[in-house]
Design an enzyme around this catalytic site. Structure first.
Site, PDB file in Angstrom:
ATOM      1  N   GLU A 220       0.876  -1.235   0.081  1.00  0.00           N
ATOM      2  CA  GLU A 220       0.107   0.129   0.138  1.00  0.00           C
ATOM      3  C   GLU A 220       0.678   0.930  -0.117  1.00  0.00           C
ATOM      4  O   GLU A 220       2.350   1.019   0.021  1.00  0.00           O
ATOM      5  CB  GLU A 220      -1.068   0.326   1.728  1.00  0.00           C
ATOM      6  CG  GLU A 220      -0.503   0.165   2.632  1.00  0.00           C
ATOM      7  CD  GLU A 220      -1.497  -0.302   3.543  1.00  0.00           C
ATOM      8  OE1 GLU A 220      -2.516  -0.103   3.505  1.00  0.00           O
ATOM      9  OE2 GLU A 220      -1.154   0.882   4.649  1.00  0.00           O
ATOM     10  N   ARG A 312      -7.975  -9.240  18.100  1.00  0.00           N
ATOM     11  CA  ARG A 312      -7.458  -9.384  19.299  1.00  0.00           C
ATOM     12  C   ARG A 312      -6.526  -8.625  20.766  1.00  0.00           C
ATOM     13  O   ARG A 312      -7.429  -7.239  20.469  1.00  0.00           O
ATOM     14  CB  ARG A 312      -5.579 -10.028  19.514  1.00  0.00           C
ATOM     15  CG  ARG A 312      -4.552  -9.520  18.625  1.00  0.00           C
ATOM     16  CD  ARG A 312      -3.933 -10.078  17.828  1.00  0.00           C
ATOM     17  NE  ARG A 312      -2.823  -8.844  17.152  1.00  0.00           N
ATOM     18  CZ  ARG A 312      -2.116  -7.961  17.354  1.00  0.00           C
ATOM     19  NH1 ARG A 312      -1.995  -7.358  18.696  1.00  0.00           N
ATOM     20  NH2 ARG A 312      -1.240  -7.021  17.318  1.00  0.00           N
ATOM     21  N   HIS A 568      56.088   9.560  44.120  1.00  0.00           N
ATOM     22  CA  HIS A 568      55.615   8.322  44.266  1.00  0.00           C
ATOM     23  C   HIS A 568      56.422   7.767  43.511  1.00  0.00           C
ATOM     24  O   HIS A 568      56.029   6.896  42.978  1.00  0.00           O
ATOM     25  CB  HIS A 568      54.218   8.946  44.696  1.00  0.00           C
ATOM     26  CG  HIS A 568      53.360   9.040  43.637  1.00  0.00           C
ATOM     27  ND1 HIS A 568      52.356   8.027  42.227  1.00  0.00           N
ATOM     28  CD2 HIS A 568      52.955   9.955  43.349  1.00  0.00           C
ATOM     29  CE1 HIS A 568      51.819   8.329  41.458  1.00  0.00           C
ATOM     30  NE2 HIS A 568      51.728  10.452  42.492  1.00  0.00           N
ATOM     31  N   GLN A 569      56.166   8.317  42.588  1.00  0.00           N
ATOM     32  CA  GLN A 569      56.701   7.918  41.257  1.00  0.00           C
ATOM     33  C   GLN A 569      58.070   7.170  40.720  1.00  0.00           C
ATOM     34  O   GLN A 569      59.035   5.964  40.389  1.00  0.00           O
ATOM     35  CB  GLN A 569      56.946   9.035  39.902  1.00  0.00           C
ATOM     36  CG  GLN A 569      57.724   7.662  38.392  1.00  0.00           C
ATOM     37  CD  GLN A 569      57.685   9.088  37.434  1.00  0.00           C
ATOM     38  OE1 GLN A 569      57.371  10.537  37.055  1.00  0.00           O
ATOM     39  NE2 GLN A 569      58.444   9.486  36.332  1.00  0.00           N
ATOM     40  N   LYS A 734      67.124  20.152  35.936  1.00  0.00           N
ATOM     41  CA  LYS A 734      66.098  18.793  36.623  1.00  0.00           C
ATOM     42  C   LYS A 734      67.533  17.959  36.637  1.00  0.00           C
ATOM     43  O   LYS A 734      68.458  17.851  35.147  1.00  0.00           O
ATOM     44  CB  LYS A 734      65.391  18.800  35.248  1.00  0.00           C
ATOM     45  CG  LYS A 734      64.765  17.313  35.829  1.00  0.00           C
ATOM     46  CD  LYS A 734      63.231  16.555  34.808  1.00  0.00           C
ATOM     47  CE  LYS A 734      62.874  16.276  34.131  1.00  0.00           C
ATOM     48  NZ  LYS A 734      62.414  15.615  36.024  1.00  0.00           N
TER      49      LYS A 734
END
Length: 1178
Positions: A220, A312, A568-569, A734
C-alpha cells in the site's frame, strides 16, 4: 484443623459457574495479565510453555502448567504455534476457555475454528470474523462496504515481486510491504525510491512466515509522518458494540510501538468523533465479537484512513483500562461466556475517560546500537511503583536469563494521572526508579524521548524516532554500584591484577587524616574554612610575568613539594591513587599554603593513571584543583612529546597544553630529554599560547666537575642562554639522577644567578646518592629561588630530599615561609600511606653512590629494578647497572631522562638478557634485532643529541631499515585532525570532551583500554585503596562515596565454590542491605570450553553478529568477492530478521557459521581480505 488452599478462596466469588478453567495460549507478560483477571473471576488457570520457557514466570503464575511437546520437537517459537498440540493439552486437562493473548496464534482463524470444534470456548472473534478482518486485505474490502476511507493499496494479497512492482509503477514511492497476518512490526518493509523492492518483498514474506506461519503480504501507499490512532472496541454476541475511546500509538520504531498515550493529546474533536464512529461502524458491518482494535492513520491534513482491525487484545490495552476503569480482559472472558454488554454495564453513553495514561515498553534493547536486542543474565532488577504506576511484567527479576528466542520486552510500565503533563512527569520518575543491571535496556532512550519538546507537545508521528537523531543523544544509566561489585568480586576471586604489585598492603586500615592546629593550639577545620591565600592568588591576579617577578623578589628560598608526583613515581612506581591524594588535599591546602607549588601531574603519572590505576588523569587534576585552590600546580611537560614517549604533531601539543591549563595546571616545567632546543621550543610556545607559567628547563647529566666531561659548565650556560632567549618565565634545572654534587650546584647556580639576576631559578634533584640535601642547600645559598623537596616519609633514596632536613640545613640563613609543625602533621599521613603502598616498594635499602657512574635517573632506578626482576634478571642487578653505563656510551653519552632514559634502559636489559658486552654490540650491530626504542632513537624520532649520533654504530643499527632524520621529528608529522578524532571517539565511547581527545592523542591504545576498563568496572578511583589492591575479607564492610550525598555500604558475604563446568565462582555481597550475586571466572582454573572468535567491530574486515540469534541464511562462501553493503548473512533474533551487510569491499577469507547455527552478539561470522572485488558482467 484442616488446611485450606488459597485457591479455594475463589469459590466464594465464582461468577462463571462450572465452566471456569482457562488456558492462555501464549507466553510472557500477557498470560500473567490474563491469569490475574481470571483469578478475580474465580477461574482455574492453565499455562503452556516451551522447553526453553520452562523457567518462565508465566508458568508459575498459573494453577497448572504443561510443556508443549517433547524436548526438541518444536523450535522455541514453533511450540507456541503448534495448534493441535495446544488443543490436545486443553482437552486432556478439561479446559473450558482458551485465550490466545496477542501475537503467535491470536489472529489465526484455523486455531479459533479448531478450538471451537474441540468443544472449547474461544475468547475472541469467531474464525469467520478473523478471516474478514484479521486479513488486512479482507479488512480493506470491509472498509469499502462500510464506506470508510482507506490508504490506496493492492486489492488483494500478492504472491510475486512483479505484482509489487506493478503497484509501485502505478502509485509511485514510497510504499510499504506488509504481512497480511500478524503485527508488532514484523513482516513489514518500507521501500523508498532506489531501494531493492525484490529484497524487501523476500524479507517481509520470510519474516511473516516465521512469525505468523503465513507469508502472505500486500502493498500500500506509505504516508509520510502520519499519526497512528487506534480505537479499542468491545462487541458482544448480541450485536452490541461500544468503543473505549482511542489511543495514540504514533511513537514507533520499525513499525513496532514504543510509547502509547490514551487518549490522543492533539487530535481535534471532530476528527476523533469521526474515527470513533467509523470504528464502531466497521465492527457492526462485519459482525464483530469480543475485544478488538480498529486502527487508523491520520495525515497532516487531519484526514483519517482505516488500516485494519486487530482481532485480539493489544499490548497497550492497559492504558485504556487506566483512563476508563474497564477491565478489558474481564469483559473478553465474560462476553465469551455469553454475557451481553448491557449485562456488564457497558453502555456507550456511560463510558467516559478520566485524565491520561502513558505506557512505555521496557525492553532489553540497546538504543546506541540501533536497538540491538541484548541477551544475558539480569543481575539486578528493582522496579518502580507508587501512585499512578502500573507494571505488567513477564520474566523480569534478578537471575533471569534473557534468551534470543523471544521478544525483548521485560515489562510494560503504565502511568496515569489527571493531565498529560502530570503523567509524562510520573513516567519519567518511574523510569528513573528502575534499576536493571546485567543487560542493556531502552530506558535511557525512553527518558530522552519523554523529555523531547515534540513529545511534550504531543505532536509526534509514526517515524518520529527515525526522523529525530537527537533522541539518540542519551544520558545513560551509570550502573556504578554493580560495576564496582564486579571489580571487587574479581579481586576476591583472582586477587589484584595491578601490574607491579608484590603482595598485599601492610596497612590494614585506612590512613588517618591528621588535624592541623593554629598558633593558639586550636584544631583548624580544613573542610569548612577556606585555605590561606597562596602564590596561586598572585598568579591569577597578576599573570605569569608578575608572578615570576614576585617569586624572584621573595626574601628567601621557596619550596616545591613533589610528594604528589615525582616522589611516589620514584619510590612507589607512580602508583599513588587519586583517592588518597584527594583525602589529604584539603589539609595540604592549609598546611603548605606558602609553598611555591605542588608538583602533581604530567610525566609518568599521566599514562600510569590510565594504564595501571584505571583512573582518568584529567579527573584527578580537576578534583585536586577544586580541593587546593591556593597553591600553584606544576606539571612535567616533555617538550614536543607532551606527556608521550615520542614526538607528536605541534597541534597535538598545543591542544594538550590548553586542556591542562584550562583544567588546573599553572606552571609547566618544560624539558627535552636531549636538551634539543628545537624540541623544547614546541612545548614552550604551547604554554605561552595557553597562558601558563613557562619553566623551560635544562636537563642536568653526570658529574659536571669531572675533567673532560661532555656536559660541563660551558655547555649548561650555553643551553641556559638559548632558553632565556625563548622568553621563559622561570629557568629550571632538572637533575634527574641526583648527580649534581654540592660543589657543582654552587658553581652552576652561582654562575646562572650572576648572569641572570632577575630570572627565577628552580632546581630539581633526586637523593639517590644521599647528597641531595647538601646539594639543594648549596643551590639555595648560591641564589636559587625554588628547590624541590618531598614530605619526610616520601623522601630520600631515589626521591627528593627531605623537607625537614632541608629546613634544618637552611635554618638561620634562609626563610622558606613553611610552618614546620604543619609539615610534621602532614607527614604522619604519608607515613601510613607508605605502608598502604608497600606492595610497590623497590628493594632499596639505602643511597647508591654508584649513581655517579651509571647515572640512572631516580624515577627510573626503581622501575628498572622491578623490570629486571620481572625479566628474571634480578640477581644480575649489578650487571644491569653496569650495562646501563655501557649502553649510555654506546648511544653517545646522552642526557638521560624520559624518554631517552628508557632507550638506555632497554638497551641495557637487552645486553644483559643476551649476555652481550658493549664490544659485542658494536661488532654485531648490523645483525642484532634491537628494541624498538633504540631504533626510534637512532632514526631521530626522539630528537637530535648534543654532539650528534655515534657513527658508524648508528648506520649499523638502522641497516637501511629506517631513515635518518636530521630535523625536528614534528616537522615530518601531519597535524592531527582533532575534529575527526573527536567524532570517532564520540562514536566509539559516547560522551567525550577535549580532554579525552588529548588523552587519545598521547596514548591511543592506553586510552582505548582505559575506556574498556571503565565500561566494565566504572570509576575505580572512588574505591578505598586497600579494597582496590587486596580482596575484602568475609564480612568486611566498606563505605564507598560515589558522589556527594551518595554512599555505598558494601560487605563481602561469601565466595562460592568453583563451578567446574564453567570455571566460575559466585561472589555474594551485601550492597546497602540488599544481596547481590556476581559471577566471576576463576583465572587459576583451566576449563575446556568451545568459544567462538569475536569480531572487532571497528575492523572493516571483520563481520560480526549484531545480536544473539540464529543464522537463517549465509549468502557468501570462501573466496566470494563482495562490495560494501552487500548482504553476507540473514540473522533471525527476537522474532525478527535482519540482513548483515559487509562494511567494506573485499574477498571472503573465511566463513565461520552455517545456516541454522546459533550465534552470540559480536561472534565473528565472516572474515574478509583487503581486496577490491572485480566487476562482473550481468
Amino acid at each position: 484443623m484442616s488446611q485450606r488452599k488459597f485457591a479455594g478462596l475463589r469459590d466464594n466469588f465464582n461468577l462463571l459457574g462450572e465452566k471456569n478453567k482457562i488456558l492462555v495460549a501464549n507466553r510472557g507478560e500477557i498470560p500473567i495479565r490474563i491469569f490475574r483477571t481470571a483469578h478475580e473471576l474465580s477461574m482455574q488457570t492453565v499455562a503452556i510453555y516451551s522447553h526453553e520457557d520452562r523457567l518462565s514466570t508465566h508458568k508459575q503464575k498459573a494453577d497448572e502448567a504443561y510443556v508443549i511437546g517433547e524436548v526438541g520437537q518444536y523450535t522455541p517459537v514453533g511450540a507456541y504455534l503448534a495448534i493441535d498440540e495446544i488443543i490436545s493439552i486443553a482437552q486432556k486437562h478439561q479446559v473450558d476457555f482458551i485465550h490466545p493473548g496477542y501475537g503467535f496464534l491470536s489472529e489465526n482463524s484455523e486455531f479459533a475454528d479448531k478450538v471451537v470444534k474441540a468443544g472449547i470456548t474461544w475468547i475472541g472473534p469467531p474464525a469467520e470474523v478473523i478471516d474478514s478482518v484479521g486479513d488486512k486485505v479482507s479488512a480493506r474490502n470491509l472498509a469499502a462496504k462500510a464506506n470508510v476511507p482507506t490508504v490506496p493499496g493492492t486489492p488483494g494479497p500478492i504472491e510475486t515481486v512483479e505484482e509489487a512492482l506493478d503497484f509501485v509503477n502505478e502509485y509511485g514511492y514510497p510504499v510499504i510491504i506488509k504481512a497480511a497476518f500478524g503485527g508488532g512490526g514484523r513482516g513489514m518493509r518500507v521501500v523508498r525510491e532506489g531501494d531493492d523492492v525484490a529484497d524487501a518483498f523476500q524479507r517481509a514474506t520470510s519474516e511473516a512466515r516465521t512469525a505468523f506461519g503465513n507469508g502472505t503480504c500486500f502493498v500500500e501507499r506509505f504516508l509520510d509522518k502520519p499519526k497512528h490512532i487506534e480505537v479499542q472496541l468491545l462487541a458482544d454476541n448480541h450485536g452490541n458494540v461500544v468503543h473505549l475511546f482511542e489511543r495514540d500509538c504514533s511513537v514507533q520504531r520499525r513499525h513496532q510501538k514504543v510509547v502509547e498515550v490514551a487518549p490522543a493529546k492533539t487530535l481535534p474533536r471532530e476528527v476523533r468523533d469521526a474515527i470513533l464512529t467509523d470504528a464502531v461502524k466497521l465492527a457492526k458491518e462485519c459482525g464483530y465479537r469480543n475485544a478488538g482494535t480498529a486502527e487508523f492513520l491520520v495525515d497532516n491534513q487531519n484526514r483519517h484512513y482505516f488500516i485494519e482491525i486487530n482481532p485480539r487484545i493489544q499490548v497497550e490495552h492497559t492504558i485504556t483500562e487506566e483512563i476508563t476503569g474497564i477491565d478489558i480482559v474481564a469483559a473478553q472472558i465474560q462476553i465469551a461466556a455469553g454475557a451481553s454488554l448491557p449485562q456488564l454495564g457497558l453502555f456507550q453513553d456511560k463510558i467516559t475517560t478520566r485524565g491520561f495514561a502513558i505506557q512505555c515498553r521496557i525492553t532489553t534493547e540497546d538504543p546506541a546500537k540501533n536497538f540491538q536486542p541484548d541477551t544475558g543474565r539480569i543481575e539486578v532488577y528493582r522496579s518502580a511503583g507508587g501512585n499512578g504506576v502500573r507494571l505488567d511484567g513477564g520474566n523480569a527479576y534478578a537471575g533471569t536469563i534473557i534468551s534470543p528466542h523471544y521478544d525483548s520486552m521485560l515489562v510494560k510500565c503504565s502511568c496515569s494521572g489527571s493531565t498529560y503533563e502530570i503523567v509524562r512527569r510520573k513516567m519519567i520518575r518511574a523510569l528513573i526508579e528502575f534499576r536493571i543491571r546485567g543487560v542493556k535496556t531502552n530506558i535511557p532512550f525512553l527518558l530522552t524521548l519523554l523529555t523531547n519538546p515534540v513529545f511534550i507537545e504531543g505532536t509526534y508521528w509514526t517515524t518520529f524516532i527515525d526522523d529525530t537523531p537527537q533522541l539518540f543523544q542519551m544520558v545513560s544509566s551509570q550502573n556504578r554500584a554493580q560495576k564496582l561489585l564486579h571489580y571487587l568480586a574479581d579481586v576476591a576471586v583472582n586477587g589484584s591484577s595491578i601490574k607491579g604489585q608484590i603482595g598485599l598492603p601492610k596497612l590494614k586500615s585506612n590512613p588517618s587524616v591528621p588535624h592541623l592546629h593554629d598558633a593558639q593550639g586550636n584544631v583548624i577545620n580544613v573542610t569548612k574554612s577556606a585555605p590561606p591565600s597562596g602564590w596561586r592568588q598572585v598568579l591569577l591576579e597578576k599573570g605569569p610575568a608578575e608572578f615570576a617577578r614576585q617569586v624572584r623578589q621573595f626574601n628567601g628560598t621557596l619550596l616545591m613539594d613533589t610528594t604528589w608526583r615525582d616522589a611516589h613515581q620514584s619510590l612507589l612506581a607512580t602508583r599513588v591513587r587519586t583517592h588518597d591524594l584527594a583525602t589529604i588535599a584539603p589539609t595540604t591546602a592549609h598546611a603548605l599554603a606558602g609553598r611555591f607549588a605542588l608538583e602533581c601531574w604530567g610525566g609518568a603519572t599521566f599514562d600510569v593513571a590510565m594504564r595501571f590505576l584505571h583512573e582518568d588523569p584529567w579527573e584527578r587534576l580537576r578534583k585536586l584543583r577544586s580541593l587546593v585552590p591556593n597553591i600553584p600546580f606544576q606539571m612535567l611537560l616533555r617538550g614536543a612529546n607532551g606527556v608521550a614517549y615520542s614526538s607528536l604533531p605541534d597541534n597535538a601539543i598545543d591542544h594538550f597544553v590548553k586542556q591542562a591549563k584550562d583544567n588546573g595546571v599553572d606552571i609547566f616545567r618544560v624539558f627535552d630529554a636531549l636538551n634539543d632546543l628545537e624540541q623544547l621550543k614546541v612545548g614552550v610556545d604551547a604554554v605561552k599560547k595557553a597562558g601558563g607559567v613557562v619553566e623551560a628547563t635544562v636537563c642536568f647529566s653526570g658529574d659536571m666537575l669531572q675533567p673532560g666531561k661532555k656536559y660541563n659548565l660551558d655547555y649548561y650556560l650555553e643551553i641556559a642562554e638559548k632558553i632565556v632567549q625563548m622568553g621563559t618565565h622561570i629557568l629550571g634545572i632538572k637533575d634527574m639522577a641526583g648527580t649534581m654534587k654540592p660543589a657543582a650546584a654552587k658553581l652552576l647556580i652561582g654562575s646562572l644567578r650572576a648572569k641572570y639576576p632577575d630570572l627565577p631559578i628552580h632546581v630539581h634533584t633526586h637523593d639517590s646518592a644521599g647528597t641531595a640535601v647538601a646539594s639543594m642547600t648549596a643551590c639555595a645559598l648560591a641564589g636559587a629561588d625554588v628547590v624541590d623537596v618531598a614530605i619526610n616519609s616520601m623522601s630520600g633514596l631515589t626521591s627528593q630530599p627531605s623537607i625537614n632536613a632541608l629546613l634544618a640545613s637552611l635554618e638561620g640563613n634562609i626563610d622558606t615561609g613553611i610552618n614546620v609543625e604543619h609539615v610534621r602533621e602532614l607527614d604522619a599521613y604519608w607515613a601510613e600511606m607508605r605502608l598502604l603502598y608497600s606492595c610497590f616498594e623497590a628493594d632499596l635499602k639505602g643511597p647508591d653512590p654508584e649513581v655517579y657512574q651509571h647515572e640512572i635517573p631516580g624515577g627510573q632506578l626503581t622501575n628498572l629494578l622491578f623490570q629486571a626482576q620481572q625479566l628474571g634478571l634480578g640477581e644480575q642487578w649489578a650487571e644491569t647497572k653496569r650495562a646501563y653505563r655501557e649502553a649510555n656510551y654506546l648511544l653517545g653519552d646522552i642526557v638521560k631522562v624520559t624518554p631517552t632514559s628508557k632507550v638506555v634502559g632497554d638497551l641495557a636489559q637487552f645486553m644483559v638478557s643476551n649476555k652481550l658486552t658493549s664490544d659485542d654490540v658494536r661488532r654485531l650491530a648490523n645483525s642484532l634485532d634491537f628494541p624498538d626504542s633504540v631504533m626510534d632513537f637512532f632514526e631521530g624520532l626522539i630528537g637530535q643529541p648534543y654532539g650528534g649520533f655515534p657513527e658508524p654504530f648508528r648506520s649499523d643499527v638502522l641497516r637501511n631499515k629506517r631513515r635518518k632524520l636530521t630535523c625536528r621529528p614534528g616537522l615530518e608529522l601531519e597535524p592531527f585532525d582533532l575534529e575527526k578524532i573527536r567524532e570517532d571517539l564520540q562514536n566509539r565511547f559516547g560522551d567525550v570532551d577535549e580532554c579525552d581527545v588529548a588523552s587519545y592523542n598521547m596514548y591511543p591504545r592506553v586510552y582505548e583500554d582505559f575506556q574498556k576498563m571503565r565500561e566494565t568496572y566504572g570509576d575505580l578511583s572512588v574505591l578505598p585503596t586497600r579494597s582496590f589492591l587486596s580482596p575484602l575479607e568475609t564480612d568486611e564492610e566498606i563505605e564507598v562515596v560515589i558522589e556527594q550525598g551518595k554512599t555505598l555500604i558494601i560487605k563481602l558475604q561469601a565466595v562460592g565454590d568453583l563451578n567446574k563446568k564453567t570455571g566460575e565462582r559466585e561472589v555474594y555481597f551485601d550492597l546497602n542491605g540488599e544481596m547481590r550475586k556476581i559471577r566471576v571466572a576463576d583465572r587459576s582454573q583451566k576449563v575446556e570450553t568451545v568459544t567462538k572468535s569475536k569480531a572487532d567491530m571497528h575492523d572493516p574486515l571483520h563481520i560480526g553478529a549484531p545480536m544473539a540469534g540464529v543464522i537463517v541464511e549465509v549468502k557468501v562462501h570462501k573466496g566470494s568477492l563482495i562490495k560494501k553493503g552487500q548482504p553476507v548473512a540473514v540473522l533471525s533474533a527476537m522474532k525478527m530478521e535482519m540482513i548483515i551487510s559487509s562494511p567494506s569491499d573485499g574477498q571472503v577469507k573465511e566463513v565461520f557459521v552455517s545456516d541454522g547455527e546459533n550465534v552470540d552478539s559480536s561472534d565473528l561470522l565472516v572474515l574478509l581480505e583487503d581486496q577490491v572485488p572485480v566487476e562482473t558482467k550481468a
